[in-house]
Design a protein around this motif. Structure first.
Motif, mmCIF file in Angstrom:
data_model
loop_
_atom_site.group_PDB
_atom_site.id
_atom_site.type_symbol
_atom_site.label_atom_id
_atom_site.label_comp_id
_atom_site.label_asym_id
_atom_site.label_seq_id
_atom_site.Cartn_x
_atom_site.Cartn_y
_atom_site.Cartn_z
ATOM 1 N N ARG A 183 0.901 -3.537 -6.936
ATOM 2 C CA ARG A 183 -0.438 -3.992 -6.531
ATOM 3 C C ARG A 183 -0.810 -5.456 -6.872
ATOM 4 O O ARG A 183 -1.503 -6.083 -6.398
ATOM 5 N N LEU A 184 -0.255 -5.728 -8.249
ATOM 6 C CA LEU A 184 -0.728 -7.171 -8.730
ATOM 7 C C LEU A 184 -0.057 -7.996 -7.881
ATOM 8 O O LEU A 184 -0.733 -9.320 -7.507
ATOM 9 N N ARG A 185 0.875 -7.955 -7.226
ATOM 10 C CA ARG A 185 1.657 -8.829 -6.370
ATOM 11 C C ARG A 185 1.025 -9.034 -5.103
ATOM 12 O O ARG A 185 0.665 -9.810 -4.563
ATOM 13 N N ARG A 186 0.707 -7.652 -4.622
ATOM 14 C CA ARG A 186 -0.092 -7.657 -3.183
ATOM 15 C C ARG A 186 -1.392 -8.401 -3.409
ATOM 16 O O ARG A 186 -1.908 -9.362 -2.390
ATOM 17 N N ILE A 187 -2.169 -8.197 -4.510
ATOM 18 C CA ILE A 187 -3.525 -8.707 -4.566
ATOM 19 C C ILE A 187 -3.269 -10.136 -4.793
ATOM 20 O O ILE A 187 -4.158 -11.023 -4.146
ATOM 21 N N ALA A 188 -2.463 -10.715 -5.505
ATOM 22 C CA ALA A 188 -2.217 -12.148 -5.721
ATOM 23 C C ALA A 188 -1.955 -12.920 -4.151
ATOM 24 O O ALA A 188 -2.471 -13.920 -3.938
ATOM 25 N N MET A 189 -1.182 -12.098 -3.538
ATOM 26 C CA MET A 189 -0.766 -12.703 -2.021
ATOM 27 C C MET A 189 -2.040 -12.633 -1.193
ATOM 28 O O MET A 189 -2.186 -13.648 -0.630
ATOM 29 N N PRO A 221 0.814 -1.321 0.123
ATOM 30 C CA PRO A 221 -0.163 0.022 -0.006
ATOM 31 C C PRO A 221 1.046 1.399 -0.044
ATOM 32 O O PRO A 221 0.538 2.314 -0.707
ATOM 33 N N ILE A 222 1.861 1.269 0.631
ATOM 34 C CA ILE A 222 2.898 2.305 0.623
ATOM 35 C C ILE A 222 3.442 2.781 -0.893
ATOM 36 O O ILE A 222 3.338 3.818 -1.107
ATOM 37 N N VAL A 223 3.827 1.607 -1.219
ATOM 38 C CA VAL A 223 4.728 1.761 -2.546
ATOM 39 C C VAL A 223 3.643 2.237 -3.594
ATOM 40 O O VAL A 223 3.645 3.107 -4.505
ATOM 41 N N GLU A 224 2.266 1.800 -3.563
ATOM 42 C CA GLU A 224 1.288 2.211 -4.590
ATOM 43 C C GLU A 224 0.949 3.508 -4.482
ATOM 44 O O GLU A 224 0.654 4.545 -5.361
ATOM 45 N N ARG A 225 0.613 4.094 -3.086
ATOM 46 C CA ARG A 225 0.343 5.258 -2.927
ATOM 47 C C ARG A 225 1.669 6.249 -3.346
ATOM 48 O O ARG A 225 1.174 7.445 -3.807
ATOM 49 N N LEU A 226 2.593 6.038 -3.093
ATOM 50 C CA LEU A 226 3.836 6.861 -3.797
ATOM 51 C C LEU A 226 3.882 6.905 -5.225
ATOM 52 O O LEU A 226 4.407 7.897 -5.636
ATOM 53 N N ASP A 252 1.437 6.590 -6.981
ATOM 54 C CA ASP A 252 0.284 7.416 -7.419
ATOM 55 C C ASP A 252 0.796 8.953 -7.422
ATOM 56 O O ASP A 252 0.343 9.809 -8.125
ATOM 57 N N LEU A 253 1.497 9.233 -6.319
ATOM 58 C CA LEU A 253 1.716 10.580 -6.133
ATOM 59 C C LEU A 253 2.851 11.122 -7.177
ATOM 60 O O LEU A 253 2.656 12.256 -7.560
ATOM 61 N N GLU A 254 3.393 10.282 -7.964
ATOM 62 C CA GLU A 254 4.565 10.538 -8.918
ATOM 63 C C GLU A 254 3.694 10.384 -10.213
ATOM 64 O O GLU A 254 4.366 10.633 -11.166
ATOM 65 N N GLY A 255 2.646 9.954 -10.336
ATOM 66 C CA GLY A 255 2.146 9.347 -11.685
ATOM 67 C C GLY A 255 2.533 8.342 -12.443
ATOM 68 O O GLY A 255 2.258 8.493 -13.865
ATOM 69 N N LEU A 256 3.080 7.425 -11.585
ATOM 70 C CA LEU A 256 3.748 6.307 -12.441
ATOM 71 C C LEU A 256 2.811 5.120 -12.455
ATOM 72 O O LEU A 256 3.168 4.339 -11.413
#
Length: 434
Positions: free
Chosen positions: A424-430, A405-410, A412-416
């Motif tokens: 996200r794909l890895r987090r959801i898979a787990m 969640p931290i990586v995904e939020r950051l 998003d902040l950078e627009g990447l």
């Protein structure tokens, strides 16, 4: 002898001029640039041309035969062998505890971050051997390179007028177990190693001091795509001596002259709170100079030497920090008490009984040091300079969920978006137990 400059009565312009270095910067850079580019374009042919023209080289190859190293060692005086062995031992003892270490930290639950250490694969050690063959430099560079476990170490040594490498340097290389000595120096030798031309292997990094042309060639290569990295800015040598009214003027003069005899553009600076001390040192310099075998070189160096008169030792330290000398010698009452105030110096020598010469040869610390004010940003050669580190990261299923969640939020902040998706794909898979 040393011109006296009253620091507190000097303008900012005079102060800047007093602390400037007598370098051949622009000329050396232009010539070194031409040499490096010519060797890059013409390769082996250009290396041979420069070696013949600048070194008087007439051989078939630059690599010195192993038999020459063995013969030089056999012919070396027993007392000289012992002195070299003892110096190698002291330098080894000082450097043995240096070096990067592997580290491992769990930065998040299930996130393991590591740093692993690897030695450099191939390096070149530049050993000046013009007017003074620097056997000590070979020790200072060879020992930490070996302690770092560098895979391949080559030595660049300018040949003498007879086309041969100094026999004591060859003997020292043999004692260190350094078998790859190349009879080539100058900017063309540096370029040959940095580009892998002239029969020399291409190295990853070049170490060692040299004249302004060597220093310029190292800097140029380090800025080229795929060029060899450089250890540190190391040009003509310099010393700054701080002396109070209790310092022994003979000692101070000897320290200044030991630097002046290196090179016509070596710089020596005396800083003192006593005008009488400066006068006494000047008298001792005049007397000792007459006894030196290299007095003409020292005389040339002394033409741009200077003595700076300050109000007290605190101001002397402040002036030294502005200058950021390669070597700083502190000859005053209770010198240890000033160490915490010293911010910028390649190497520091505390007390009347501690000459720079001790560090140059066999005390243990490295004498390959930053010059021209680079001590503000660099230290001397160390084992770490022959190593590099790599970071290693591994995430467990728990790690993807805690860190995700931290990586995904950051991201998003950078627009990447792709960055966010990769996590996200890895987090959801787990989370879904996939």
């Amino acid at each position: 002898m040393l011109d006296i400059i009253d620091w507190n009565n000097a303008s900012s312009e005079i102060r800047a001029a007093v602390l400037s270095r007598p370098l051949e910067g622009a000329k050396a850079c232009d010539i070194a640039q031409d040499i490096v580019r010519n060797i890059e374009a013409r390769g082996d042919e250009a290396v041979v041309d420069y070696a013949q023209r600048l070194d008087g080289w007439t051989g078939d190859g630059f690599l010195v035969p192993q038999s020459d190293l063995e013969s030089a060692f056999s012919a070396l005086d027993a007392d000289d062998k012992l002195a070299i062995e003892e110096a190698i031992g002291a330098v080894s003892r000082f450097h043995a505890s240096q070096g990067y270490r592997d580290i491992q930290v769990e930065t998040w639950p299930g996130v393991m971050a590591r740093r692993v250490v690897r030695p450099l694969e191939r390096v070149a050690l530049y050993i000046p051997a013009g007017s003074a063959p620097l056997v000590s430099t070979l020790i200072m560079l060879g020992v930490p390179a070996q302690l770092a476990k560098v895979d391949d170490i080559i030595c660049l040594v300018p040949p003498g007028p007879d086309g041969q490498v100094n026999s004591t340097i060859l003997a020292t290389a043999y004692m260190l177990g350094l078998t790859k000595v190349y009879a080539i120096g100058g900017a063309h030798g540096v370029a040959a190693a940095g580009l892998g031309k002239g029969g020399l292997p291409k190295v990853d990094k070049i170490f060692g001091p040299g004249n302004a042309y060597v220093a310029a060639a190292k800097a140029i290569l380090s800025q080229m795509p795929g060029g060899a990295a450089s250890d540190l800015p190391a040009g003509p040598s310099e010393v700054l001596v701080i002396a109070d009214d209790q310092a022994n003027p003979d000692f101070v003069a000897a320290d200044l002259l030991s630097q002046a005899e290196h090179d016509p553009i070596a710089q020596v600076v005396l800083v003192s709170d006593s005008r009488d001390q400066i006068r006494a040192v000047n008298a001792c310099v005049k007397t000792q100079l007459k006894t030196l075998s290299r007095q003409e070189i020292a005389r040339q160096s002394l033409t741009h030497a200077r003595a700076i008169l300050v109000k007290d030792m605190a101001e002397a330290i402040a002036v030294s920090n502005l200058y950021a000398p390669e070597h700083l010698i502190v000859q005053c009452r209770a010198p240890e008490g000033y160490l915490d105030q010293i911010r910028h110096a390649g190497s520091v020598f505390l007390g009347a009984l501690t000459p720079e010469a001790a560090g140059d040869y066999a005390a243990g610390p490295n004498h390959a040091l930053p010059t021209s004010g680079a001590a503000r940003a660099y230290g001397g050669v160390s084992v770490e300079m022959f190593q590099k580190t790599m970071s290693v990261l591994s995430l467990s299923p728990q790690g993807t969920q805690t860190l995700g969640p931290i990586v995904e939020r950051l991201a998003d902040l950078e627009g990447l978006d792709a960055h966010r998706q990769a996590m996200r794909l890895r987090r959801i898979a787990m989370e879904e137990g996939v």
